[in-house]
Write a protein that holds these residues in place. Sequence first.
Motif, mmCIF file in Angstrom:
data_model
loop_
_atom_site.group_PDB
_atom_site.id
_atom_site.type_symbol
_atom_site.label_atom_id
_atom_site.label_comp_id
_atom_site.label_asym_id
_atom_site.label_seq_id
_atom_site.Cartn_x
_atom_site.Cartn_y
_atom_site.Cartn_z
ATOM 1 N N PRO A 127 0.805 -1.220 0.000
ATOM 2 C CA PRO A 127 0.000 0.000 0.000
ATOM 3 C C PRO A 127 0.841 1.275 0.000
ATOM 4 C CG PRO A 127 -0.958 -1.599 1.498
ATOM 5 C CD PRO A 127 0.364 -2.168 1.047
ATOM 6 N N ALA A 128 2.000 1.246 0.637
ATOM 7 C CA ALA A 128 2.874 2.430 0.647
ATOM 8 C C ALA A 128 3.354 2.763 -0.764
ATOM 9 C CB ALA A 128 4.069 2.193 1.576
ATOM 10 N N MET A 129 3.769 1.745 -1.514
ATOM 11 C CA MET A 129 4.205 1.988 -2.885
ATOM 12 C C MET A 129 3.037 2.390 -3.779
ATOM 13 S SD MET A 129 7.430 1.957 -3.359
ATOM 14 C CE MET A 129 7.258 2.074 -5.133
ATOM 15 N N ASP A 130 1.851 1.847 -3.518
ATOM 16 C CA ASP A 130 0.665 2.259 -4.280
ATOM 17 C C ASP A 130 0.370 3.742 -4.052
ATOM 18 O OD1 ASP A 130 0.315 -0.293 -5.252
ATOM 19 O OD2 ASP A 130 -1.192 -0.857 -3.755
ATOM 20 N N ALA A 131 0.480 4.192 -2.795
ATOM 21 C CA ALA A 131 0.239 5.596 -2.473
ATOM 22 C C ALA A 131 1.258 6.498 -3.155
ATOM 23 C CB ALA A 131 0.275 5.801 -0.966
ATOM 24 N N ALA A 132 2.514 6.059 -3.185
ATOM 25 C CA ALA A 132 3.559 6.845 -3.846
ATOM 26 C C ALA A 132 3.284 6.973 -5.341
ATOM 27 C CB ALA A 132 4.926 6.197 -3.603
ATOM 28 N N GLU A 133 2.892 5.861 -5.961
ATOM 29 C CA GLU A 133 2.602 5.888 -7.396
ATOM 30 C C GLU A 133 1.408 6.790 -7.701
ATOM 31 O OE1 GLU A 133 2.393 2.550 -10.852
ATOM 32 O OE2 GLU A 133 1.062 2.246 -9.135
ATOM 33 N N ALA A 134 0.383 6.722 -6.841
ATOM 34 C CA ALA A 134 -0.801 7.556 -7.059
ATOM 35 C C ALA A 134 -0.463 9.035 -6.960
ATOM 36 C CB ALA A 134 -1.874 7.197 -6.033
ATOM 37 N N SER A 135 0.480 9.380 -6.101
ATOM 38 C CA SER A 135 0.861 10.779 -5.918
ATOM 39 C C SER A 135 1.809 11.272 -7.011
ATOM 40 C CB SER A 135 1.524 10.963 -4.543
ATOM 41 O OG SER A 135 2.007 12.279 -4.380
ATOM 42 N N LEU A 136 2.819 10.466 -7.327
ATOM 43 C CA LEU A 136 3.855 10.910 -8.261
ATOM 44 C C LEU A 136 3.499 10.641 -9.721
ATOM 45 C CD1 LEU A 136 7.083 9.683 -6.393
ATOM 46 C CD2 LEU A 136 6.188 12.018 -6.498
ATOM 47 N N GLY A 137 2.687 9.625 -9.949
ATOM 48 C CA GLY A 137 2.423 9.222 -11.330
ATOM 49 C C GLY A 137 3.544 8.324 -11.795
ATOM 50 N N THR A 138 4.548 8.892 -12.381
ATOM 51 C CA THR A 138 5.734 8.148 -12.812
ATOM 52 C C THR A 138 6.762 8.129 -11.689
ATOM 53 O OG1 THR A 138 5.403 8.768 -15.128
ATOM 54 C CG2 THR A 138 7.602 8.031 -14.505
ATOM 55 N N ILE A 139 7.352 6.972 -11.438
ATOM 56 C CA ILE A 139 8.409 6.827 -10.432
ATOM 57 C C ILE A 139 9.731 6.588 -11.143
ATOM 58 C CG2 ILE A 139 9.253 5.468 -8.476
ATOM 59 C CD1 ILE A 139 6.353 4.721 -7.879
ATOM 60 N N PHE B 94 9.832 -5.224 0.271
ATOM 61 C CA PHE B 94 9.570 -3.858 -0.180
ATOM 62 C C PHE B 94 10.222 -3.610 -1.539
ATOM 63 C CE2 PHE B 94 10.807 0.577 -0.631
ATOM 64 C CZ PHE B 94 9.583 1.210 -0.475
ATOM 65 N N CYS B 95 11.443 -4.094 -1.696
ATOM 66 C CA CYS B 95 12.139 -3.905 -2.974
ATOM 67 C C CYS B 95 11.430 -4.622 -4.110
ATOM 68 C CB CYS B 95 13.579 -4.396 -2.863
ATOM 69 S SG CYS B 95 14.660 -3.338 -1.868
ATOM 70 N N GLU B 96 10.788 -5.736 -3.814
ATOM 71 C CA GLU B 96 10.025 -6.431 -4.852
ATOM 72 C C GLU B 96 8.834 -5.593 -5.299
ATOM 73 O OE1 GLU B 96 10.452 -9.770 -6.510
ATOM 74 O OE2 GLU B 96 12.313 -8.697 -6.070
ATOM 75 N N HIS B 97 8.152 -4.959 -4.353
ATOM 76 C CA HIS B 97 7.076 -4.031 -4.727
ATOM 77 C C HIS B 97 7.634 -2.880 -5.571
ATOM 78 C CE1 HIS B 97 3.788 -5.751 -2.410
ATOM 79 N NE2 HIS B 97 4.574 -5.858 -1.356
ATOM 80 N N ALA B 98 8.789 -2.341 -5.138
ATOM 81 C CA ALA B 98 9.404 -1.221 -5.856
ATOM 82 C C ALA B 98 9.859 -1.644 -7.248
ATOM 83 C CB ALA B 98 10.581 -0.682 -5.054
ATOM 84 N N ARG B 99 10.464 -2.828 -7.348
ATOM 85 C CA ARG B 99 10.941 -3.333 -8.637
ATOM 86 C C ARG B 99 9.801 -3.392 -9.651
ATOM 87 N NH1 ARG B 99 10.306 -7.996 -11.003
ATOM 88 N NH2 ARG B 99 9.579 -9.088 -9.123
ATOM 89 N N LYS B 100 8.664 -3.935 -9.234
ATOM 90 C CA LYS B 100 7.528 -4.069 -10.146
ATOM 91 C C LYS B 100 7.015 -2.700 -10.598
ATOM 92 C CE LYS B 100 6.103 -8.512 -8.204
ATOM 93 N NZ LYS B 100 5.073 -9.254 -7.437
ATOM 94 N N LYS B 101 6.968 -1.748 -9.673
ATOM 95 C CA LYS B 101 6.518 -0.398 -10.048
ATOM 96 C C LYS B 101 7.480 0.238 -11.042
ATOM 97 C CE LYS B 101 2.994 -0.005 -7.096
ATOM 98 N NZ LYS B 101 1.584 -0.008 -7.573
#
Length: 245
Positions: free
Chosen positions: A68-80, A117-124
Motif C-alpha cells: 500500500p505504501a508503494m501504491d500511495a507513492a505511485e498515485a501521488s507521483l504518477g511516474t516513479i 519492499f524492494c520487490e514491490h518497488a521493482r515491479k513499479k
Amino acid sequence: MNVVFLGATKGMGRALARRMAARGDRLFLLGRSDDELRKSAGDLQARGANGTVDRAHCDLLDADTLGPAMDAAEASLGTIDAVIVTAGLFGTQDQLEADLELARRVLVANYAHTVLFCEHARKKLLAHGGGTLCVFSSVAGDRGRKPVALYGSSKAGLSHYLESLDHKYRSEGLVTLCVKPGFVKTSMTAGLKPAPFAGEPEGVATRVLSAIDRKKPIVYAPWIWGWIMWVIGLLPRFVMRKVGF
C-alpha cells in the motif's frame, strides 16, 4: 526525478533527501512516524523540492504496509524514476545475543521485509519502463566477522539480493545500486566508539547521489571502506578467528 524515499527522516537518508530536494527533485516520503514524516516534508519543501512533498505510512516490521505504501507513492507521483531505501534497524552483537526478540526484529526488518519492499518497488519501476532502486546495505555484510555476526548476516543477504537483481534486470532498464556504508556518525551509531575513517552523513550523501546519477551498481562510503573491505576479504579464516574487528 520523481523519487520514493523510505528512511528520509534521519541520518544518511535525511542528508541524501535534502540534496535531492535542493536540486529540484520531486520526493514522496515513506516511514513509520507520521510526525517525523510531516516535519521532514516541510524541511524538504523549504529546501527546494519540486511540488508538495507527500507522505505515507510504511513500517519494515509490518509487511502489510509495504505494498500500500508503494501504491500511495505511485498515485501521488504518477511516474516513479527512483526508489531509495535507507531505513533499517541496528543492534550490537551483545545486544542481539542477549535479546532474541530484538534479533528477530533486526533480521526481519533489514533482510526479509526490505527485500519484500524492494520487490514491490521493482515491479513499479519496471512497469514505468525502468528506473533506479538504491538500497543501503553495509560493509558489515561483506565478510563474516565477530562483532557483527547477526546484524552483518542481514546485510549480507540484502547485498546478495541486490547484486542478483542488478544482474537480472539491468537489461530491462532497472538500475540497482547497493550502498555499503562503513562506520558513519549517526543516531544509529551513537554511543559506539567511532571506527577509524568514520564518515559523516553529508559526505556519504554526496557520494551516493553521484553514484545514482552515474548508474553505478555498488558504492562504498566513505570511499576508503572499499579498500578496507578488500583487504579484510583477503584475510584467511585462521586470522579472522583471532582478530576482534
